[in-house]
Design a protein around this motif. Structure first.
Motif, mmCIF file in Angstrom:
data_model
loop_
_atom_site.group_PDB
_atom_site.id
_atom_site.type_symbol
_atom_site.label_atom_id
_atom_site.label_comp_id
_atom_site.label_asym_id
_atom_site.label_seq_id
_atom_site.Cartn_x
_atom_site.Cartn_y
_atom_site.Cartn_z
ATOM 1 N N HIS A 145 0.827 -1.203 0.000
ATOM 2 C CA HIS A 145 0.000 0.000 0.000
ATOM 3 C C HIS A 145 0.865 1.259 0.000
ATOM 4 N N ALA A 194 -5.067 -4.938 0.132
ATOM 5 C CA ALA A 194 -4.077 -3.965 0.602
ATOM 6 C C ALA A 194 -4.219 -2.618 -0.091
ATOM 7 N N CYS A 195 -4.511 -2.633 -1.397
ATOM 8 C CA CYS A 195 -4.495 -1.393 -2.181
ATOM 9 C C CYS A 195 -5.880 -0.821 -2.440
#
Length: 380
Positions: free
Chosen positions: A251, A300-301
């Motif tokens: 991230h 995560a992103c």
């Protein structure tokens, strides 16, 4: 190229130029005001000196006239003195407030009784729309006690101050302009010299030790070489580091390297499937290497995963835009389901129609602000 005011002011040189112009304007304005104050002060001293000279020249005549019946000579003397364009009028007030001698232009707004009540030796007032100065000089004699009034027109003082402001402004503006042009020329020459020095140093550094730059021994050369050495050391050190990949690291990499970007995954396989069963609608995670590889990245992103809704209850679990926030209980990204017909599925998997129409997966990093897309086909 035509620059707008906003674009011009966003340039650092333009901001420095504007600040310099403001500073110069403030300094010039302050010096012009100071010059005007000094001119007015000097003019006031001149008025006071002239008033004292007039008083000293007529004091004895006033005392002599008090003991002589020829008092008309005092009036004629006053008229001759007021032929000076700066002296407006003369008058003599007795102790009981009577104006005994006065010129024909003596202002009616100035009375002896008012002056008797005023303890100042000089004061400014307005008469007939113009500013005048009244000097009061006591005459102490047994037969001629009273006060001599010397009235000056202050219009010439204002004219002097105005001329001083104009000339001082022009002179200081010219000096500031000349110094500014000189400073601009010096800074431009220094900037070009520094640019040539840095370019020569970089060219010498890229050519290696065999082609040293003539500026290598200068302070700029030493600073540039030191910076290049630090950058090379950091690059070598960074290349030897093994990054411990984690959702947090991924991230942070996305935020630092691709700011304002959005992750979009397009695949035929969806990460979450809803199917009907005897117990109702159940959620299933497909056994897919693609999902196992990309689903943690999406968690995560964040972003959007576009996939074929193949579950029997997929249509019942999306909103009116065919979207669903996943994972359930802790949403991190959006699942966008699209619907394929039986013919499209058969054509893709068995090659009967639309061969190669739908890739297995396509991941992209999209910059909405600039309309740019950076992506690659992972599998087909």
């Amino acid at each position: 190229m035509i620059w707008s005011a906003g674009q011009f002011m966003r340039r650092p040189a333009a901001r420095y130029l504007a600040l310099t112009a403001v500073a110069v304007a403030i300094v010039v304005a302050g010096l012009v005001i100071l010059a005007s104050v000094l001119i007015e002060s000097w003019s006031r001293q001149d008025v006071d000196l002239r008033s004292r000279l007039v008083f000293r020249s007529v004091r004895d005549r006033i005392v002599a006239a008090a003991n002589s019946p020829q008092q008309a000579d005092i009036g004629a003397l006053f008229e001759r003195i007021t032929e000076d364009e700066r002296i407006l009028a003369l008058g003599f007030c007795t102790p009981d407030g009577e104006l005994r001698y006065a010129t024909k232009d003596f202002p009616r707004s100035i009375t002896c009784r008012a002056i008797d009540r005023d303890k100042r030796r000089t004061f400014d007032t307005t008469s007939s729309g113009r500013r005048v100065n009244v000097g009061i000089f006591p005459v102490n004699a047994p037969q001629a006690a009273g006060d001599l009034l010397v009235i000056h027109d202050l219009a010439y003082v204002d004219e002097r101050a105005a001329e001083a402001r104009v000339y001082a402004g022009l002179a200081l503006g010219g000096i500031a302009l000349g110094l500014g042009l000189f400073a601009f020329a010096v800074v431009s020459a220094l900037t070009r010299s520094w640019a040539r020095s840095i370019r020569s140093i970089l060219q010498g550094a890229s050519a290696g030790a065999e082609a040293p730059s003539p500026f290598s021994g200068s302070p700029i050369g030493r600073a540039v070489h030191a910076t290049l050495a630090e950058l090379r050391a950091e690059r070598r050190f960074g290349s030897d580091i093994n990054i411990d990949w984690s959702p947090h690291t991924l991230h942070r990499l996305l935020v630092e390297r691709l700011p304002d970007a959005q992750v979009v995954v397009v695949s035929n396989r969806e990460p979450y499937i809803h199917n009907r069963s005897s117990e109702g609608i159940v959620l299933q995670n497909p056994a897919s290497g693609l999902v196992a590889a990309l689903e943690p990245i999406m968690r995560a992103c964040g972003g959007v995963w576009i996939a074929h809704g193949s579950g029997s209850a997929d249509r019942d679990t999306v909103d009116r835009h065919d979207r669903l926030q996943v994972p359930p209980g802790d949403p991190a990204y959006t699942l966008r389901r699209v619907w394929l017909t039986e013919e499209e599925q058969t054509g893709y998997y068995y090659g009967l129609a639309n061969e190669g129409l739908w890739p297995l997966c396509h991941i992209a990093f999209v910059r909405p602000t600039f309309g740019r897309r950076i992506g690659c086909n992972i599998a087909r």
